[in-house]
Design a protein around this motif. Sequence first.
Motif, mmCIF file in Angstrom:
data_model
loop_
_atom_site.group_PDB
_atom_site.id
_atom_site.type_symbol
_atom_site.label_atom_id
_atom_site.label_comp_id
_atom_site.label_asym_id
_atom_site.label_seq_id
_atom_site.Cartn_x
_atom_site.Cartn_y
_atom_site.Cartn_z
ATOM 1 N N GLU A 120 -10.376 9.790 -34.297
ATOM 2 C CA GLU A 120 -9.237 9.676 -35.141
ATOM 3 C C GLU A 120 -8.142 9.175 -34.298
ATOM 4 O O GLU A 120 -7.670 9.860 -33.146
ATOM 5 C CB GLU A 120 -8.901 10.994 -35.711
ATOM 6 C CG GLU A 120 -7.504 11.170 -36.613
ATOM 7 C CD GLU A 120 -7.357 12.470 -37.058
ATOM 8 O OE1 GLU A 120 -7.679 12.801 -38.229
ATOM 9 O OE2 GLU A 120 -6.617 13.387 -36.306
ATOM 10 N N GLY A 121 -7.547 8.078 -34.792
ATOM 11 C CA GLY A 121 -6.461 7.498 -33.827
ATOM 12 C C GLY A 121 -5.139 8.292 -34.070
ATOM 13 O O GLY A 121 -4.765 9.084 -34.729
ATOM 14 N N PRO A 122 -4.415 8.061 -32.831
ATOM 15 C CA PRO A 122 -2.943 8.746 -32.772
ATOM 16 C C PRO A 122 -2.267 8.431 -33.916
ATOM 17 O O PRO A 122 -1.988 7.258 -34.368
ATOM 18 C CB PRO A 122 -2.416 8.241 -31.552
ATOM 19 C CG PRO A 122 -3.655 7.875 -30.786
ATOM 20 C CD PRO A 122 -4.610 7.276 -31.891
ATOM 21 N N GLU A 123 -1.597 9.453 -34.597
ATOM 22 C CA GLU A 123 -0.298 9.299 -35.572
ATOM 23 C C GLU A 123 0.652 10.226 -35.294
ATOM 24 O O GLU A 123 0.896 11.162 -36.023
ATOM 25 C CB GLU A 123 -0.994 9.351 -36.947
ATOM 26 C CG GLU A 123 -1.961 8.290 -37.349
ATOM 27 C CD GLU A 123 -2.492 8.533 -38.712
ATOM 28 O OE1 GLU A 123 -2.291 9.622 -39.491
ATOM 29 O OE2 GLU A 123 -3.310 7.431 -39.117
ATOM 30 N N PRO A 124 1.358 10.204 -34.462
ATOM 31 C CA PRO A 124 2.503 11.051 -33.976
ATOM 32 C C PRO A 124 3.684 11.032 -35.255
ATOM 33 O O PRO A 124 3.979 9.904 -35.522
ATOM 34 C CB PRO A 124 3.169 10.484 -32.787
ATOM 35 C CG PRO A 124 2.726 9.158 -32.703
ATOM 36 C CD PRO A 124 1.399 9.072 -33.284
ATOM 37 N N PRO A 125 3.728 12.172 -35.546
ATOM 38 C CA PRO A 125 5.056 12.209 -36.843
ATOM 39 C C PRO A 125 6.263 11.452 -36.223
ATOM 40 O O PRO A 125 6.550 11.343 -35.105
ATOM 41 C CB PRO A 125 5.127 13.884 -36.898
ATOM 42 C CG PRO A 125 4.025 14.420 -36.265
ATOM 43 C CD PRO A 125 3.511 13.652 -35.256
ATOM 44 N N ALA A 126 6.899 10.991 -37.509
ATOM 45 C CA ALA A 126 8.119 9.985 -37.039
ATOM 46 C C ALA A 126 9.293 11.382 -36.625
ATOM 47 O O ALA A 126 9.380 12.291 -36.736
ATOM 48 C CB ALA A 126 8.747 9.644 -38.436
ATOM 49 N N GLY A 127 10.015 10.598 -35.232
ATOM 50 C CA GLY A 127 10.883 11.653 -34.734
ATOM 51 C C GLY A 127 10.321 12.567 -33.830
ATOM 52 O O GLY A 127 11.102 13.534 -33.390
ATOM 53 N N SER A 128 9.096 12.750 -33.575
ATOM 54 C CA SER A 128 8.474 13.464 -32.673
ATOM 55 C C SER A 128 8.409 13.331 -31.328
ATOM 56 O O SER A 128 7.932 13.799 -30.422
ATOM 57 C CB SER A 128 7.129 14.138 -33.205
ATOM 58 O OG SER A 128 6.357 13.016 -32.970
ATOM 59 N N GLY A 129 8.997 12.110 -30.902
ATOM 60 C CA GLY A 129 8.880 11.738 -29.572
ATOM 61 C C GLY A 129 7.455 11.113 -28.937
ATOM 62 O O GLY A 129 6.581 11.042 -30.009
#
Length: 643
Positions: A120-129
């Motif tokens: 599962e590819g990376p999907e860091p939440p918006a604003g989480s750095g």
Amino acid sequence: FIDLTIVKMFVTVLGYLACIVFQNDHIVPDVINACPSTTSKITFPGKVAVNLGTHLTPDQTSQQPQVEWPTKCGGLYTLAMVDPDAPSRAEPTLRNWRHWLVMNIPGNKINKGDIISAFEGPEPPAGSGYHRYVFLVYEQKQGYIKPPSRDDDDDDHRGSFSIKDFATKYNLGEPVAITFSNNISVNLGNKLTPTQVKSQPRVEWPVVPGSLYTLTMLDLDVPSRANPAHRSVKHWMVINIPDANITDGYILDTFLESLPPRGSGLHRYVTLIYRQSHRIEGLVRNDTIESRLMFNMTKFALDNQLGEPVAGNFYHAQWDEYVDVVETDMMFRGAGIVPDVIDASPRERVKVTFPNNITVNLGTHLTPAQTSQQPAVEWPTVQCALYTLALVDLDAPSRADPIYRNVRHWLVMNIPGKQISYGNIIAGFVGPAPPVGTGVHRYVFLVYEQKQGYIEPPPRDDVNRHNFSMEDFATNYTLGEPQDKIVPDVLDACPRYTLKITFPSKASAKLGNELTLAQVKDEPRVVWPTTCGSLYTLAMMDADIPVTLRSAKHWLVVNIPGNNITDGDILAGFIPSGPPEGSGIHRYVTVVYRQPHRIDGLIRNDTIESRVSFDVTKFARNYKLGKPLAGNFYHAQWEKSSA
């Protein structure tokens, strides 16, 4: 023979450096308890490689990568990819998020292992750095392990996954290989492009509070590593930096981007930090090229009692297209072409070759005899675009007294691609002839993309060449307006030839010229290059009826023998252009395809319903017509007289 002691020492040093990186980024102990013995090689599709701490984007890492690590004969391995910073590094309540987990992998053959959680590819939440994505490989020393059930779908099971507990449960021990990504950073020799490193970087290092530091960035390989005759070149130098606040230091040399020459191979760009024993005084800023060449950092450190560097890093870079962009800008500004002729430097270089293979490089000195005949000129082109070419003398009668600036030596408009002979000549080529005693003259070749398409050219004038303003000309003919985008709005590829379209009114289509509805109300004569015995399809469309209905069929004929449209099979009869009031300019596109065979089974249909939402690309695909052979288009808009 290879000295194995040296090899082991080298491997040990690499492992030590890797361990420092893991500890500095807190992979140890956030994810694992101890440093692994080696690193794994990670390559995402698109040849995006992961180096220790590389910053990558979710787009770059969306697909399953290729992972390699040192293996033992017959060994089985477990591979894991985790995000220790879910949902954020500041608040990792879901540490670790399981992005990939595979057990019982024979050697590097991941596809032969047992998948517990699919990639599962990376999907860091918006604003989480920034998130750290860690790849771990464990050797299954006890051999095959009965795997747990596969679990891909439940996010509750992917979050809060402890790789430490998992490794303990299955007796995996410590990982034997590791690599991680931080989402471009410099990592002890990683390869970066000049495009990636064109801006001044942020540099950090461990500081002793209250201390002053010196920062320097050097290119060790000028002009090349094989022949470093100018070693080293200063790319950046700042002294008296309080703590790590570079902006508060004293700049001796401003940051200069990496510009390795074409063909010079990889260059090493080294950044070093020295802790100063005292404030350095008496040095003056000097950004000249001469002051940057052959700089000896060791001598500078000795002269200023800097001692040994306290921190450092380096990357490799070699030529890419950005280097040419910067060099072109420097040459155009250095020669005064910017702003004497144009406001900004062009992004691409024109290739100019005079007879006898005499080429023009930026600022080349040539004689009138060498440049008396019209040269071959080439430039990067965009599909279907038209261009304007100009050659001007900035220094008539002399650079000291340019009262005739600019003299027009050549001007051609509506050039399809690089085919200058097909363009409209406004001023024929005349070779340079600077008056005796007037010094060196600058002769500038300029190419503009006519982004709005065809331009109705002014009359040819080979007499009035003096006091020509290229800037005014470009403004008058709006050389920078948006282009028509027939490709891809209507066609999927640029036609090879330009159709000759002539209406009974004697008006003709000229790749985007504007015609009146009265001029185009009757069926035109259309001519294109033909092959004996071939059949053709002709289509005319309005590309700009309401977007949901694009395009509308204005004419469609198949099985045309040669240019004899009347002998073809009409599927939709010709209807004139009729743009609605208030709908603005419409593009009317005519295209011809060469058929591979006769098209049978289609019936003429002139209804409005059959004409709207016509997709000529889909039609061509369905009947295997291939790419368009020839095309042309004109603009038209609503007129009160047509209501």
